[in-house]
Design an enzyme around this catalytic site. Structure first.
Site, mmCIF file in Angstrom:
data_model
loop_
_atom_site.group_PDB
_atom_site.id
_atom_site.type_symbol
_atom_site.label_atom_id
_atom_site.label_comp_id
_atom_site.label_asym_id
_atom_site.label_seq_id
_atom_site.Cartn_x
_atom_site.Cartn_y
_atom_site.Cartn_z
ATOM 1 N N ASP A 33 26.630 33.705 39.316
ATOM 2 C CA ASP A 33 27.961 34.248 39.644
ATOM 3 C C ASP A 33 28.984 33.507 38.804
ATOM 4 O OD1 ASP A 33 28.992 35.765 42.610
ATOM 5 O OD2 ASP A 33 30.429 34.969 41.182
ATOM 6 N N ASP A 60 28.250 34.113 33.527
ATOM 7 C CA ASP A 60 28.706 35.498 33.470
ATOM 8 C C ASP A 60 27.561 36.384 32.978
ATOM 9 O OD1 ASP A 60 31.822 36.803 33.093
ATOM 10 O OD2 ASP A 60 30.097 37.932 32.333
ATOM 11 N N SER A 126 27.711 53.083 44.199
ATOM 12 C CA SER A 126 28.699 53.317 45.247
ATOM 13 C C SER A 126 28.793 54.798 45.558
ATOM 14 C CB SER A 126 30.060 52.815 44.745
ATOM 15 O OG SER A 126 31.081 53.259 45.601
ATOM 16 N N TYR A 150 36.688 52.929 38.191
ATOM 17 C CA TYR A 150 35.676 52.168 38.929
ATOM 18 C C TYR A 150 34.453 53.049 39.205
ATOM 19 C CZ TYR A 150 33.176 50.141 42.874
ATOM 20 O OH TYR A 150 32.187 49.678 43.699
ATOM 21 N N LYS A 154 30.392 52.990 37.629
ATOM 22 C CA LYS A 154 29.126 52.993 38.381
ATOM 23 C C LYS A 154 28.232 54.139 37.904
ATOM 24 C CE LYS A 154 29.817 49.456 41.021
ATOM 25 N NZ LYS A 154 28.992 48.253 40.845
ATOM 26 N N ALA A 217 49.005 49.602 58.850
ATOM 27 C CA ALA A 217 49.533 50.914 58.472
ATOM 28 C C ALA A 217 48.340 51.847 58.361
ATOM 29 C CB ALA A 217 50.263 50.825 57.133
ATOM 30 N N ARG A 232 35.172 57.694 57.557
ATOM 31 C CA ARG A 232 34.262 57.073 56.592
ATOM 32 C C ARG A 232 32.954 56.679 57.291
ATOM 33 N NH1 ARG A 232 37.746 58.711 53.991
ATOM 34 N NH2 ARG A 232 39.028 57.749 52.379
HETATM 35 P P1 NAD Z 1 32.399 40.781 45.646
HETATM 36 O O1 NAD Z 1 33.573 40.771 44.712
HETATM 37 O O2 NAD Z 1 32.506 40.022 46.908
HETATM 38 O O3 NAD Z 1 31.094 40.300 44.854
HETATM 39 C C1 NAD Z 1 30.921 40.471 43.483
HETATM 40 C C2 NAD Z 1 30.550 39.113 42.910
HETATM 41 O O4 NAD Z 1 30.299 39.253 41.511
HETATM 42 C C3 NAD Z 1 31.666 38.074 43.059
HETATM 43 O O5 NAD Z 1 31.125 36.896 43.613
HETATM 44 C C4 NAD Z 1 32.158 37.846 41.631
HETATM 45 O O6 NAD Z 1 32.600 36.504 41.434
HETATM 46 C C5 NAD Z 1 30.911 38.165 40.825
HETATM 47 N N1 NAD Z 1 31.159 38.655 39.458
HETATM 48 C C6 NAD Z 1 32.018 39.626 39.054
HETATM 49 N N2 NAD Z 1 31.896 39.828 37.727
HETATM 50 C C7 NAD Z 1 30.936 38.976 37.287
HETATM 51 C C8 NAD Z 1 30.349 38.714 36.023
HETATM 52 N N3 NAD Z 1 30.753 39.386 34.927
HETATM 53 N N4 NAD Z 1 29.389 37.783 35.931
HETATM 54 C C9 NAD Z 1 28.973 37.092 37.023
HETATM 55 N N5 NAD Z 1 29.489 37.285 38.246
HETATM 56 C C10 NAD Z 1 30.457 38.222 38.381
HETATM 57 O O7 NAD Z 1 32.069 42.320 45.927
HETATM 58 P P2 NAD Z 1 31.015 42.969 46.939
HETATM 59 O O8 NAD Z 1 31.772 43.752 47.940
HETATM 60 O O9 NAD Z 1 30.022 41.973 47.363
HETATM 61 O O10 NAD Z 1 30.347 44.035 45.956
HETATM 62 C C11 NAD Z 1 29.126 43.767 45.273
HETATM 63 C C12 NAD Z 1 28.774 44.993 44.442
HETATM 64 O O11 NAD Z 1 28.687 46.130 45.279
HETATM 65 C C13 NAD Z 1 29.813 45.336 43.368
HETATM 66 O O12 NAD Z 1 29.123 45.745 42.203
HETATM 67 C C14 NAD Z 1 30.574 46.467 43.972
HETATM 68 O O13 NAD Z 1 31.116 47.316 43.002
HETATM 69 C C15 NAD Z 1 29.491 47.170 44.789
HETATM 70 N N6 NAD Z 1 30.027 47.951 45.907
HETATM 71 C C16 NAD Z 1 30.844 47.362 46.829
HETATM 72 C C17 NAD Z 1 31.387 48.125 47.864
HETATM 73 C C18 NAD Z 1 32.325 47.512 48.892
HETATM 74 O O14 NAD Z 1 33.076 48.266 49.534
HETATM 75 N N7 NAD Z 1 32.328 46.196 49.106
HETATM 76 C C19 NAD Z 1 31.077 49.468 47.972
HETATM 77 C C20 NAD Z 1 30.225 50.040 47.037
HETATM 78 C C21 NAD Z 1 29.704 49.259 46.006
HETATM 79 N N1 UDP Z 2 42.963 52.618 55.681
HETATM 80 C C1 UDP Z 2 44.102 52.549 56.453
HETATM 81 N N2 UDP Z 2 44.898 51.422 56.374
HETATM 82 C C2 UDP Z 2 44.584 50.369 55.562
HETATM 83 C C3 UDP Z 2 43.404 50.449 54.778
HETATM 84 C C4 UDP Z 2 42.624 51.599 54.862
HETATM 85 O O1 UDP Z 2 44.415 53.483 57.198
HETATM 86 O O2 UDP Z 2 45.345 49.395 55.522
HETATM 87 C C5 UDP Z 2 42.098 53.830 55.772
HETATM 88 C C6 UDP Z 2 41.906 54.568 54.473
HETATM 89 O O3 UDP Z 2 42.955 55.494 54.264
HETATM 90 C C7 UDP Z 2 40.541 55.233 54.684
HETATM 91 C C8 UDP Z 2 39.798 54.213 55.559
HETATM 92 O O4 UDP Z 2 40.810 53.391 56.158
HETATM 93 O O5 UDP Z 2 40.680 56.424 55.442
HETATM 94 C C9 UDP Z 2 38.849 53.291 54.767
HETATM 95 O O6 UDP Z 2 39.574 52.733 53.683
HETATM 96 P P1 UDP Z 2 38.991 51.527 52.825
HETATM 97 O O7 UDP Z 2 40.047 51.151 51.835
HETATM 98 O O8 UDP Z 2 38.476 50.459 53.723
HETATM 99 O O9 UDP Z 2 37.722 52.155 52.090
HETATM 100 P P2 UDP Z 2 37.589 53.416 51.108
HETATM 101 O O10 UDP Z 2 37.024 54.499 51.925
HETATM 102 O O11 UDP Z 2 38.927 53.729 50.557
HETATM 103 O O12 UDP Z 2 36.624 52.938 50.101
#
Ligand code: NAD
Ligand code: UDP
Length: 339
Positions: A33, A60, A126, A150, A154, A217, A232
């Protein structure tokens, strides 16, 4: 001998929970990380949960020379690739930065794996790749039309890994499309701590409950949903973590590429989350209904059937458990890993 699994982004929210699930399943997580969005103190917490801290490399994923050394020196059996940037708004403001980290980073990693002969890769995709779906629940076969850089980053990686697997059938790839990960480990020792004002619903609700924010909000109360607020598919981060172990086991059992949704198959509205959190915390969550957030989709949730059929995985933790575990983490760690 436990197998070593390289966990890129393993200090982050989902990666750290997956380290717990990997250790519980008998694997040795090795965390890489750059700490761009995480805190190394998570490692002490992982040691408290799992008995031993995972080995940690600060670096990285875009650093090819470092990756080549790592693969040469360690018996890495597979990689779970979480490292990346995930804020939709930032990706609109800085698309090239997002493509560089998320797409280029994944290509450097895949090329290093190819050279080292490591063929198991589980990738964090995602549900954003579906954009605004025609209907829910969303199956994996639904049209892919991400609405921001974003989501496109993906999808680009998914497509490139598909091409890679078609070019070399020895690859074993899992593309995991997460819905909305929330919650925390049941000990409350690890969880999500966003920097600054949270964009996401659950961290914001947590901060209202603990008194760091006055009120939530609600972004829109006039959607065509049962209570007018956005719907969601919230999935507990430990269920998600276990989904990665299931995907890893599947990849170990056979070559090929699988693309699966990781969600519960259930939709919850913003007000459902508020009510569940009030039950879990015993606190009142002050809120007001504000305008819609630009770019938000009214409602979507995933079809988890394929994950069940191919990986034998399904989410088991309820929305109440997600809220209770988020609350335990928030109460014990109001300033994240700073204590
Ligand atoms: P997070 O930011 O907590 O974790 C990502 C980690 O990657 C962090 O620790 C960051 O320091 C590290 N990182 C970023 N760029 C890097 C690089 N170039 N080299 C090495 N380390 C690096 O996020 P998360 O919520 O744990 O998400 C993890 C993965 O899941 C991400 O790829 C994200 O896009 C994907 N994802 C997250 C969500 C969500 O809502 N949390 C939803 C769908 C997909
Ligand atoms: N949301 C909200 N208030 C906030 C943040 C999110 O009402 O301060 C709502 C947002 O409009 C969506 C749901 O909560 O309907 C989930 O949003 P989030 O940003 O957690 O995830 P997303 O679905 O956008 O990835």
């Amino acid at each position: 001998m436990p197998k070593t699994i390289l966990v890129t982004g393993g200090a982050g929210f989902i990666g750290s929970h997956t380290c717990v699930a990997l250790a519980a399943a008998g694997y040795l997580p090795l965390v890489l990380d750059n700490l761009g969005n995480s805190d190394r103190r998570v490692l002490d917490r992982l040691a408290r949960i799992s008995g031993v801290a995972p080995e940690f490399i600060e670096g990285d994923v875009r650093d090819r020379a470092m990756l080549d050394r790592l693969f040469a020196e360690r018996p890495i059996a597979g990689v779970i690739h979480f490292a990346g940037l995930k804020a939709v708004g930032d990706s609109v403001a800085d698309p090239i930065g997002y493509y560089d980290n998320n797409v280029h980073g994944s290509f450097v990693l895949a090329a290093a794996m190819q050279a080292a002969g490591v063929r198991i890769l589980i990738f964090s995709s995602s549900a954003t790749v579906y954009g605004d779906p025609d209907s829910s629940p969303i199956p994996e076969s639904a049209p892919l039309r991400p609405a921001n850089p974003y989501g496109r980053s993906k999808l680009m990686v998914e497509q490139a890994l598909g091409d890679l697997q078609r070019a070399d059938a020895s690859w074993r790839i899992g593309l995991l499309r997460y819905f909305n990960p929330v919650g925390a480990h049941e000990t409350g020792l690890i969880g999500e701590h966003p920097q600054g004002r949270p964009n996401n619903l659950m961290p914001f609700v947590c901060q209202v409950a603990v008194g760091l924010r006055d009120q939530l909000a609600v972004h829109g109360g006039d959607y065509p949903t049962p209570d007018g607020t956005g719907v969601r598919d919230y999935v507990h981060v430990m269920d998600l973590a276990e989904g990665h172990v299931a995907a890893l086991r599947h990849a170990e059992s056979q070559p090929g590429l699988v693309t699966v949704n990781l969600g519960t198959g259930l939709g919850a509205s913003v007000l459902d989350v508020v009510k569940a959190f009030e039950r879990a915390s015993g606190r009142k969550i002050a809120y007001h209904i504000g305008p819609r957030r630009p770019g938000d989709v009214p409602a979507y949730w995933g079809d988890p059937t394929l994950a069940q059929d191919t990986l034998g995985w399904r989410a088991t933790r309820s929305l109440d458990a997600m809220c209770a575990d988020s609350w335990r983490w928030q109460q014990g760690n109001p300033r994240g890993y700073e204590g």
